[in-house]
Design an enzyme around this catalytic site. Structure first.
Site, mmCIF file in Angstrom:
data_model
loop_
_atom_site.group_PDB
_atom_site.id
_atom_site.type_symbol
_atom_site.label_atom_id
_atom_site.label_comp_id
_atom_site.label_asym_id
_atom_site.label_seq_id
_atom_site.Cartn_x
_atom_site.Cartn_y
_atom_site.Cartn_z
ATOM 1 N N HIS A 2 -1.529 -40.496 19.813
ATOM 2 C CA HIS A 2 -0.153 -40.020 19.653
ATOM 3 C C HIS A 2 0.820 -41.079 20.157
ATOM 4 O O HIS A 2 1.830 -41.397 19.514
ATOM 5 C CB HIS A 2 0.059 -38.730 20.443
ATOM 6 C CG HIS A 2 -0.446 -37.492 19.769
ATOM 7 N ND1 HIS A 2 -1.767 -37.251 19.554
ATOM 8 C CD2 HIS A 2 0.219 -36.413 19.256
ATOM 9 C CE1 HIS A 2 -1.925 -36.077 18.946
ATOM 10 N NE2 HIS A 2 -0.723 -35.555 18.744
ATOM 11 N N SER A 41 5.473 9.124 13.801
ATOM 12 C CA SER A 41 6.909 9.038 13.590
ATOM 13 C C SER A 41 7.676 9.628 14.770
ATOM 14 O O SER A 41 7.196 10.535 15.456
ATOM 15 C CB SER A 41 7.297 9.773 12.304
ATOM 16 O OG SER A 41 8.637 9.510 11.963
ATOM 17 N N TYR A 44 0.849 -1.185 0.000
ATOM 18 C CA TYR A 44 0.000 0.000 0.000
ATOM 19 C C TYR A 44 0.888 1.240 0.000
ATOM 20 O O TYR A 44 1.800 1.357 0.825
ATOM 21 C CB TYR A 44 -0.920 0.021 1.222
ATOM 22 C CG TYR A 44 -1.938 1.138 1.154
ATOM 23 C CD1 TYR A 44 -3.194 0.920 0.596
ATOM 24 C CD2 TYR A 44 -1.637 2.419 1.595
ATOM 25 C CE1 TYR A 44 -4.124 1.941 0.490
ATOM 26 C CE2 TYR A 44 -2.556 3.454 1.495
ATOM 27 C CZ TYR A 44 -3.796 3.207 0.938
ATOM 28 O OH TYR A 44 -4.705 4.229 0.825
ATOM 29 N N GLN A 46 11.363 15.050 11.682
ATOM 30 C CA GLN A 46 10.268 14.175 12.086
ATOM 31 C C GLN A 46 9.029 14.975 12.454
ATOM 32 O O GLN A 46 7.897 14.565 12.172
ATOM 33 C CB GLN A 46 10.690 13.292 13.264
ATOM 34 C CG GLN A 46 11.774 12.308 12.923
ATOM 35 C CD GLN A 46 11.442 11.508 11.664
ATOM 36 O OE1 GLN A 46 10.464 10.773 11.635
ATOM 37 N NE2 GLN A 46 12.263 11.639 10.636
ATOM 38 N N GLU A 92 11.848 4.972 17.233
ATOM 39 C CA GLU A 92 11.857 4.535 15.842
ATOM 40 C C GLU A 92 13.203 4.878 15.196
ATOM 41 O O GLU A 92 13.876 4.017 14.627
ATOM 42 C CB GLU A 92 10.712 5.215 15.094
ATOM 43 C CG GLU A 92 10.657 4.889 13.605
ATOM 44 C CD GLU A 92 9.624 5.732 12.875
ATOM 45 O OE1 GLU A 92 9.282 5.368 11.736
ATOM 46 O OE2 GLU A 92 9.167 6.760 13.420
ATOM 47 N N HIS A 93 13.596 6.146 15.256
ATOM 48 C CA HIS A 93 14.876 6.615 14.723
ATOM 49 C C HIS A 93 15.734 7.110 15.893
ATOM 50 O O HIS A 93 15.274 7.924 16.693
ATOM 51 C CB HIS A 93 14.682 7.776 13.753
ATOM 52 C CG HIS A 93 13.723 7.493 12.646
ATOM 53 N ND1 HIS A 93 12.423 7.961 12.645
ATOM 54 C CD2 HIS A 93 13.877 6.793 11.489
ATOM 55 C CE1 HIS A 93 11.819 7.559 11.548
ATOM 56 N NE2 HIS A 93 12.668 6.854 10.825
ATOM 57 N N ASN A 133 -3.367 5.960 6.272
ATOM 58 C CA ASN A 133 -4.049 6.789 7.272
ATOM 59 C C ASN A 133 -4.760 5.913 8.303
ATOM 60 O O ASN A 133 -4.573 4.686 8.341
ATOM 61 C CB ASN A 133 -5.020 7.751 6.588
ATOM 62 C CG ASN A 133 -6.112 7.022 5.817
ATOM 63 O OD1 ASN A 133 -6.365 5.830 6.002
ATOM 64 N ND2 ASN A 133 -6.772 7.747 4.919
ATOM 65 N N ASP A 178 15.822 7.660 5.321
ATOM 66 C CA ASP A 178 14.481 7.650 4.730
ATOM 67 C C ASP A 178 14.514 7.390 3.238
ATOM 68 O O ASP A 178 13.555 6.837 2.685
ATOM 69 C CB ASP A 178 13.793 8.998 4.987
ATOM 70 C CG ASP A 178 13.096 9.055 6.325
ATOM 71 O OD1 ASP A 178 12.969 8.006 6.977
ATOM 72 O OD2 ASP A 178 12.682 10.160 6.724
ATOM 73 N N HIS A 194 6.281 15.646 9.831
ATOM 74 C CA HIS A 194 5.380 14.599 9.344
ATOM 75 C C HIS A 194 3.936 14.904 9.733
ATOM 76 O O HIS A 194 3.040 14.877 8.900
ATOM 77 C CB HIS A 194 5.792 13.237 9.908
ATOM 78 C CG HIS A 194 6.864 12.558 9.124
ATOM 79 N ND1 HIS A 194 6.692 12.134 7.827
ATOM 80 C CD2 HIS A 194 8.136 12.215 9.460
ATOM 81 C CE1 HIS A 194 7.807 11.569 7.393
ATOM 82 N NE2 HIS A 194 8.693 11.605 8.360
ATOM 83 N N GLN A 248 -10.866 0.000 1.434
ATOM 84 C CA GLN A 248 -11.303 -0.863 0.339
ATOM 85 C C GLN A 248 -10.125 -1.516 -0.368
ATOM 86 O O GLN A 248 -10.226 -2.652 -0.853
ATOM 87 C CB GLN A 248 -12.173 -0.098 -0.658
ATOM 88 C CG GLN A 248 -11.514 1.094 -1.331
ATOM 89 C CD GLN A 248 -11.663 2.389 -0.535
ATOM 90 O OE1 GLN A 248 -11.889 2.357 0.671
ATOM 91 N NE2 GLN A 248 -11.550 3.504 -1.224
#
Length: 439
Positions: A427, A244, A137, A266, A334-335, A221, A368, A269, A198
């Site tokens: 078994h 982020s 995506y 950052q 994250e970073h 989103n 990035d 964003h 969708q």
């Protein structure tokens, strides 16, 4: 324009509580979004292409007569690539080469098939196979991210995935040429100009025109995030990412303007993004704060940056770099930038981060786009147990077992005892039957 990131100090008694309050953000998606997404998923699952066409017309103002009007293929990608300005073509190819080279090395390091024989001749091993088909995506329209195409599709391609299906919304029919060109260099098989919940539903369940995939990756989103969460288990997903984050460990040796701009990188964003500075030099923190105020008015996204830094930014005075590293491990960002004269002195102390950027010259923004490692990273402290997107996310492992006759006697006896202890007689007898194979 001014913004006021929170100032904290580890010298104060309430530091831990104040930091936790600053780090907190609500993970709960709007219940109304969840409900609407559930309806879309159910509708696409039931009506397939017809539902996809209706939602694409409603949400993206893209009206077509059939699914054929939403399909993009290799010729479309190649045409977009060749029509780009030369500088953009070269930049895409350069970035793609570095991302591919890194992930090829990752594939080698992560291991492949292996096996061994034990002392009784039983073969034990592992078989690694790529996923058959994945869906990527990519946010579309004016807010388009060709770098996300590279970071999601290239590791899948390197892993050996046979079919990579891209979903990219094109509001009003506006196609971003950089995104399509990135699909060309990244090895995307085909694309559909479908977005939102969708698109996730179509990938998860399949329609007459859109093939069902094994895994869905890529950002989106709140509707896309909710949809990915709800279809997990039917298909695999990469992660549910939060806002982020960047955390800068600074010893005061880097130009403060550089660090301030890294915090901006950052914050721009969105308003929920988080930028954190940890430093044992309070004078240097003052210089960074001054640089923030001085440079902010010139930033095109200054309103978003100001909101992010005021609401979620934090500048922390620590007792030492060692303490700063310990706090960083708690945050698990994250970073993580180690902006130090000697970053390799501190790197061994850092255990939890999505990506670690060593040294003053290593800005997060390089990661990035073109450094090579993947920019799809765990957020919101999940780096404590999660990893960046990689080749391994597009592969699966099967265990190999081939028991010899002698091994069946040894293993069968042990399995018989344990199975009876669990009350599973079939078994136990299945194992016992092999015990006497040599007699």
């Amino acid at each position: 324009m001014f913004c006021t990131p929170l100032r904290l100090s580890t010298f104060t008694d309430n530091f831990a509580a104040a930091l936790q309050e600053r780090l907190h953000w609500s993970r709960a998606l709007d219940a109304d979004i969840d409900a609407r997404v559930a309806q879309i998923l159910a509708d696409v699952r039931q009506r397939g292409d017809a539902a996809v066409l209706e939602y694409t017309a409603r949400f993206d103002a893209l009206h077509v007569d059939s699914m054929a009007g939403l399909v993009l293929g290799a010729e479309d990608f190649a045409q977009a690539f060749h029509l780009l300005p030369e500088a953009q073509r070269n930049a895409l190819q350069f970035a793609a080469h570095r991302v591919r080279t890194y992930h090829e090395a990752q594939r080698t390091a992560c291991g492949g098939d292996w096996s061994y024989h034990d002392e009784e001749g039983t073969l034990l091993g592992q078989k690694v196979t790529p996923l058959d088909r994945v869906g990527v995506y990519v946010p579309g329209g004016k807010a388009a991210y060709p770098s996300s195409v590279l970071m999601n599709a290239i590791p899948a391609h390197v892993a050996g995935v046979a079919e990579i299906v891209m979903m990219v919304p094109t509001p009003g029919g506006e196609r971003n040429p950089l995104v399509l060109a990135a699909a060309h260099v990244a090895g995307v098989t085909k694309a559909f100009t479908v977005g939102g919940a969708q698109a996730v539903a179509a990938l998860a369940f399949g329609t007459a025109s859109i093939p069902k995939v094994d895994k869905i990756t890529g950002p989106g989103n709140a509707y896309v995030a909710s949809a990915k969460r709800q279809v997990f288990g039917i298909v695999g997903i990469d992660m549910i990412a939060g806002p982020s984050e960047i955390l800068v460990l600074a010893d005061g040796s880097t130009p403060p303007d550089w660090v301030a701009m890294d915090l901006f990188s950052q914050a721009e964003h969105d308003e929920l993004a988080q930028s954190i500075l940890l430093c044992p030099d309070v004078g240097y923190i003052d210089l960074v704060a001054s640089a923030i105020d001085r440079m902010l008015p010139d930033m095109p996204r200054r309103d978003i940056i100001a909101k992010s830094l005021t609401d979620r930014g934090v500048l922390i005075h620590t007792r030492s770099m060692e303490e700063a590293c310990a706090i960083s491990n708690t945050i698990a960002p994250e970073h993580l930038e180690v902006s130090s004269r000697d970053p390799h002195r501190w790197e061994p102390l850092l255990r939890h981060a999505g990506a670690i950027f060593l040294g003053a010259y290593t800005s997060e923004s390089l990661g990035d786009y073109c450094a090579g490692p993947n920019h799809v990273l765990p957020t919101s402290t999940t780096a404590r147990f999660s990893s960046p997107l990689g080749v391994y996310d597009f592969q699966k492992r099967s265990s190999l077992i081939e028991v010899s006759a002698q091994g069946a006697r040894t293993l069968g006896h042990v399995a018989y005892i344990l199975a009876q202890g669990e009350g599973l007689e079939a078994h136990a007898r299945s194992a016992q039957m092999r015990c006497h194979a040599l007699e």
